[in-house]
Design a protein around this motif. Structure first.
Motif, PDB file in Angstrom:
ATOM      1  N   THR A 156     -19.954  27.996 -59.821  1.00  0.00           N
ATOM      2  CA  THR A 156     -19.541  29.304 -59.308  1.00  0.00           C
ATOM      3  C   THR A 156     -18.355  29.867 -60.091  1.00  0.00           C
ATOM      4  N   GLN A 157     -17.545  28.979 -60.688  1.00  0.00           N
ATOM      5  CA  GLN A 157     -16.381  29.446 -61.453  1.00  0.00           C
ATOM      6  C   GLN A 157     -16.796  30.248 -62.692  1.00  0.00           C
ATOM      7  N   PHE A 210     -19.266  32.388 -62.651  1.00  0.00           N
ATOM      8  CA  PHE A 210     -19.765  33.669 -62.203  1.00  0.00           C
ATOM      9  C   PHE A 210     -18.661  34.569 -61.660  1.00  0.00           C
ATOM     10  N   CYS A 211     -17.613  33.961 -61.103  1.00  0.00           N
ATOM     11  CA  CYS A 211     -16.538  34.765 -60.542  1.00  0.00           C
ATOM     12  C   CYS A 211     -15.283  33.915 -60.371  1.00  0.00           C
ATOM     13  N   GLU A 212     -14.121  34.554 -60.535  1.00  0.00           N
ATOM     14  CA  GLU A 212     -12.859  33.850 -60.357  1.00  0.00           C
ATOM     15  C   GLU A 212     -12.594  33.567 -58.887  1.00  0.00           C
ATOM     16  N   LYS A 213     -13.030  34.467 -58.023  1.00  0.00           N
ATOM     17  CA  LYS A 213     -12.849  34.331 -56.584  1.00  0.00           C
ATOM     18  C   LYS A 213     -14.149  34.697 -55.885  1.00  0.00           C
ATOM     19  N   ILE A 214     -14.528  33.915 -54.879  1.00  0.00           N
ATOM     20  CA  ILE A 214     -15.788  34.171 -54.182  1.00  0.00           C
ATOM     21  C   ILE A 214     -15.692  35.496 -53.441  1.00  0.00           C
ATOM     22  N   PRO A 215     -16.576  36.445 -53.772  1.00  0.00           N
ATOM     23  CA  PRO A 215     -16.517  37.759 -53.115  1.00  0.00           C
ATOM     24  C   PRO A 215     -17.130  37.686 -51.717  1.00  0.00           C
ATOM     25  N   VAL A 226     -23.487  34.372 -54.416  1.00  0.00           N
ATOM     26  CA  VAL A 226     -22.970  34.356 -55.786  1.00  0.00           C
ATOM     27  C   VAL A 226     -24.111  34.155 -56.771  1.00  0.00           C
ATOM     28  N   ARG A 231     -26.745  37.119 -56.886  1.00  0.00           N
ATOM     29  CA  ARG A 231     -26.261  38.277 -57.628  1.00  0.00           C
ATOM     30  C   ARG A 231     -26.307  38.080 -59.143  1.00  0.00           C
ATOM     31  N   SER A 232     -26.524  36.860 -59.599  1.00  0.00           N
ATOM     32  CA  SER A 232     -26.469  36.589 -61.030  1.00  0.00           C
ATOM     33  C   SER A 232     -27.548  37.360 -61.785  1.00  0.00           C
TER      34      SER A 232
END
Length: 223
Positions: free
Chosen positions: A50-51, A53-58, A94, A97-98
């Motif tokens: 997940t890191q 794909f995003c810095e913080k989980i939306p 997450v 959405r990829s």
């Protein structure tokens, strides 16, 4: 019927999957060249991923509670995630959405928490129940082949799932991107969980990529 299965990973010369900066363009470029129907990954590997794909989980929004619209010409692979313990509850959006995923299929077991099953149902995720305590990967792949018509599945996962796939005789081919960096004692062996010895391989292809990496392809010789 079981789909054809390929293990794909980037490793150091001393067999580690961690401790170096993998070239993701090379890694996923080669993986994409297989044009798989689906990629299979373990829940721990997915959670760590997940890191990327995003810095913080939306937070979730209303679009995360329904399947994405899939065009008939969409060539992206489905992602099959083995998650019998509900490790990824609250994180599935997450992956959905990829841009690299067509949609998510979750492999669960009879002992998967009912709260997690409800979480998947509420968000309209497909799931395959296979196995009692843990996911029965063979059964899950057979069901996926029958239900979705998958012919080729690529494993882009860590040592635990890959070891299970090899020990159960499910792997047809191993694709390795060799990165020129020695990791040493801090490394994580690609097949660290395997107990069966004597699995025979036959080199079927090797090529130099970008003058720095070596792509090795082995055929697994089945008994």
């Amino acid at each position: 019927m079981l789909p054809r299965l390929v293990i794909h990973n980037s490793i150091s010369p001393d067999g580690s999957t961690t401790g170096f900066d993998a070239n993701l363009d090379v890694h996923y470029g080669i993986l994409g060249s297989y044009e798989p129907d689906a990629m299979i990954v373990g829940s721990n590997t997915a959670k760590v991923g997940t890191q990327f794909f995003c810095e913080k989980i939306p937070p979730e929004d209303k679009e995360d509670f329904k399947k994405p619209d899939i065009h008939p010409d969409d060539t992206r692979a489905y992602w099959m995630i083995a998650d019998s313990r509900g490790t990824l509850e609250g994180l599935m959006h997450v992956f959905r959405r990829s841009e690299y995923s067509k949609d998510i299929i979750v492999l669960v077991s009879e002992k998967t928490p009912e709260s997690y099953i409800n979480y998947l149902k509420e968000r309209d995720y497909d799931f395959i129940r296979a196995g009692v305590e843990r996911v029965d990967v063979r059964q899950g792949l057979e069901i996926a082949g029958e239900r979705y018509g998958f012919k080729l599945v690529v494993s882009d996962s860590g040592g635990i799932l890959n070891s299970i796939l090899l020990e159960q005789g499910l792997v047809d081919e191993i694709s390795l991107v060799l990165t020129p960096e020695i990791v040493g004692k801090s490394g994580t062996n690609l097949f660290r969980g395997i107990e069966k010895s004597g699995i025979q391989l036959e080199l079927s292809r090797n090529e130099i990529v970008e003058k720095k990496y070596v792509h090795l392809v082995y055929r697994v010789l089945k008994e």
